[in-house]
Write an enzyme that holds these catalytic residues in place. Sequence first.
Site, mmCIF file in Angstrom:
data_model
loop_
_atom_site.group_PDB
_atom_site.id
_atom_site.type_symbol
_atom_site.label_atom_id
_atom_site.label_comp_id
_atom_site.label_asym_id
_atom_site.label_seq_id
_atom_site.Cartn_x
_atom_site.Cartn_y
_atom_site.Cartn_z
ATOM 1 N N CYS A 52 -9.709 9.545 1.494
ATOM 2 C CA CYS A 52 -9.696 8.906 0.181
ATOM 3 C C CYS A 52 -11.042 9.126 -0.499
ATOM 4 O O CYS A 52 -12.073 8.627 -0.034
ATOM 5 C CB CYS A 52 -9.404 7.416 0.312
ATOM 6 S SG CYS A 52 -9.507 6.532 -1.269
ATOM 7 N N CYS A 106 -14.246 2.057 -3.884
ATOM 8 C CA CYS A 106 -13.187 1.099 -3.540
ATOM 9 C C CYS A 106 -13.250 0.814 -2.049
ATOM 10 O O CYS A 106 -13.371 1.733 -1.242
ATOM 11 C CB CYS A 106 -11.812 1.654 -3.917
ATOM 12 S SG CYS A 106 -10.445 0.547 -3.469
ATOM 13 N N CYS A 136 -9.152 -0.739 1.419
ATOM 14 C CA CYS A 136 -8.658 -0.333 2.743
ATOM 15 C C CYS A 136 -9.818 -0.363 3.740
ATOM 16 O O CYS A 136 -10.445 0.664 4.018
ATOM 17 C CB CYS A 136 -8.049 1.062 2.669
ATOM 18 S SG CYS A 136 -6.579 1.158 1.636
ATOM 19 N N CYS A 185 -5.531 6.684 -6.287
ATOM 20 C CA CYS A 185 -5.422 6.013 -4.987
ATOM 21 C C CYS A 185 -4.337 6.686 -4.142
ATOM 22 O O CYS A 185 -3.186 6.809 -4.580
ATOM 23 C CB CYS A 185 -5.084 4.538 -5.196
ATOM 24 S SG CYS A 185 -4.639 3.672 -3.672
ATOM 25 N N GLN A 237 8.996 -6.450 -1.126
ATOM 26 C CA GLN A 237 8.012 -5.825 -0.241
ATOM 27 C C GLN A 237 7.473 -4.530 -0.847
ATOM 28 O O GLN A 237 8.219 -3.782 -1.482
ATOM 29 C CB GLN A 237 8.643 -5.526 1.123
ATOM 30 C CG GLN A 237 9.072 -6.754 1.914
ATOM 31 C CD GLN A 237 7.906 -7.492 2.558
ATOM 32 O OE1 GLN A 237 6.755 -7.204 2.294
ATOM 33 N NE2 GLN A 237 8.214 -8.464 3.404
ATOM 34 N N PHE A 240 13.463 -19.202 2.014
ATOM 35 C CA PHE A 240 12.461 -18.356 1.337
ATOM 36 C C PHE A 240 13.031 -16.929 1.244
ATOM 37 O O PHE A 240 12.385 -15.956 1.587
ATOM 38 C CB PHE A 240 11.123 -18.319 2.097
ATOM 39 C CG PHE A 240 10.584 -19.675 2.497
ATOM 40 C CD1 PHE A 240 9.793 -20.414 1.626
ATOM 41 C CD2 PHE A 240 10.867 -20.209 3.749
ATOM 42 C CE1 PHE A 240 9.289 -21.657 2.006
ATOM 43 C CE2 PHE A 240 10.376 -21.442 4.139
ATOM 44 C CZ PHE A 240 9.577 -22.177 3.250
ATOM 45 N N ASN A 291 11.232 -16.809 6.009
ATOM 46 C CA ASN A 291 10.322 -15.726 5.607
ATOM 47 C C ASN A 291 9.367 -16.293 4.557
ATOM 48 O O ASN A 291 9.440 -15.944 3.383
ATOM 49 C CB ASN A 291 11.142 -14.547 5.050
ATOM 50 C CG ASN A 291 10.260 -13.400 4.608
ATOM 51 O OD1 ASN A 291 9.208 -13.153 5.181
ATOM 52 N ND2 ASN A 291 10.683 -12.701 3.565
ATOM 53 N N CYS A 311 4.022 -12.869 7.168
ATOM 54 C CA CYS A 311 2.980 -11.930 6.738
ATOM 55 C C CYS A 311 1.606 -12.493 7.091
ATOM 56 O O CYS A 311 0.580 -11.938 6.722
ATOM 57 C CB CYS A 311 3.081 -11.663 5.237
ATOM 58 S SG CYS A 311 2.918 -13.149 4.230
#
EC number: 2.1.1.189
Length: 375
Positions: free
Chosen positions: A3, A11, A14, A87, A212, A241, A307, A334
Amino acid sequence: MQCALYDAGRCRSCQWITQPIPEQLSAKTADLKNLLADFPVEEWCAPVSGPEQGFRNKAKMVVSGSVEKPLLGMLHRDGTPEDLCDCPLYPASFAPVFAALKPFIARAGLTPYNVARKRGELKYILLTESQSDGGMMLRFVLRSDTKLAQLRKALPWLQEQLPQLKVITVNIQPVHMAIMEGETEIYLTEQQALAERFNDVPLWIRPQSFFQTNPAVASQLYATARDWVRQLPVKHMWDLFCGVGGFGLHCATPDMQLTGIEIAPEAIACAKQSAAELGLTRLQFQALDSTQFATAQGEVPELVLVNPPRRGIGKPLCDYLSTMAPRFIIYSSCNAQTMAKDIRELPGYRIERVQLFDMFPHTAHYEVLTLLVQQ
């Protein structure tokens, strides 16, 4: 993954980009095992991963710069703008959209919002792509409707350049805060939802419904939940959810009674549309608070699938599930920290199976699916 933005120090989103994917997976697995160290786990399934670049189906771009030379990307903490159109997490199909949007912003006179001065109109560009047909949803987040007429007038040019734009909206976000969207959504196209398809299950994405961002891994997550449910003696389940119904629509069979609950009406409209297409008449989707719904019910399903957002399901719902005592709970999370905290509040259950899904490569985040069985 290579990247140029990261290499140039422009940036740092990540954080784990310099680590090979196998190392990232090992670190995430170790983190998950550490969080669940107090609980006996019957079976650890192999982690699931997907492509390491070009996998995102959504771009959330802060608009800065000038109306003649807009920048699409983010603001650093000191307010310095950074253009992120290159990106590598975005698929190649996003580049021509970003390229056409920059001159369009000038054509429509959409002055980028200046955070320091609290002036300007265009705050964000939100772009979502369907993996099934390449159709796209584009949302302009504006401070007010002042430029709406200008935008409408200029729009035919953009639609001619980008016929893949199936759904185009304006969202009004009037407050001077780092909030992505407001309540008001104005549709500029006849089509109001983007068609998606995972594992032959039709799904719909509307502007204010959660979906997602990593379709390759999300489709495997839904398929895994379906496989787990099919192995259980379940004729009645709740999907709490539920969002646009991804889990419930995968798990349901024609003879199963299923109720999906989600607080966002937009998402429920999508779920109902999918259920109708599949001809699943015993599916019910309702726009309610999941905890309030569950605690108001007298009947007990064999399985409850949850979820929740990052905060987890919380003590009130854990307490109610413990009292109600469904035979099985499938927990999709998550945030494994809050999931572990919630499992601690469910002492009547043991962990049958756990699987990690690498939904967010190059970061410390991951998704996890856990099957809990009544002791």
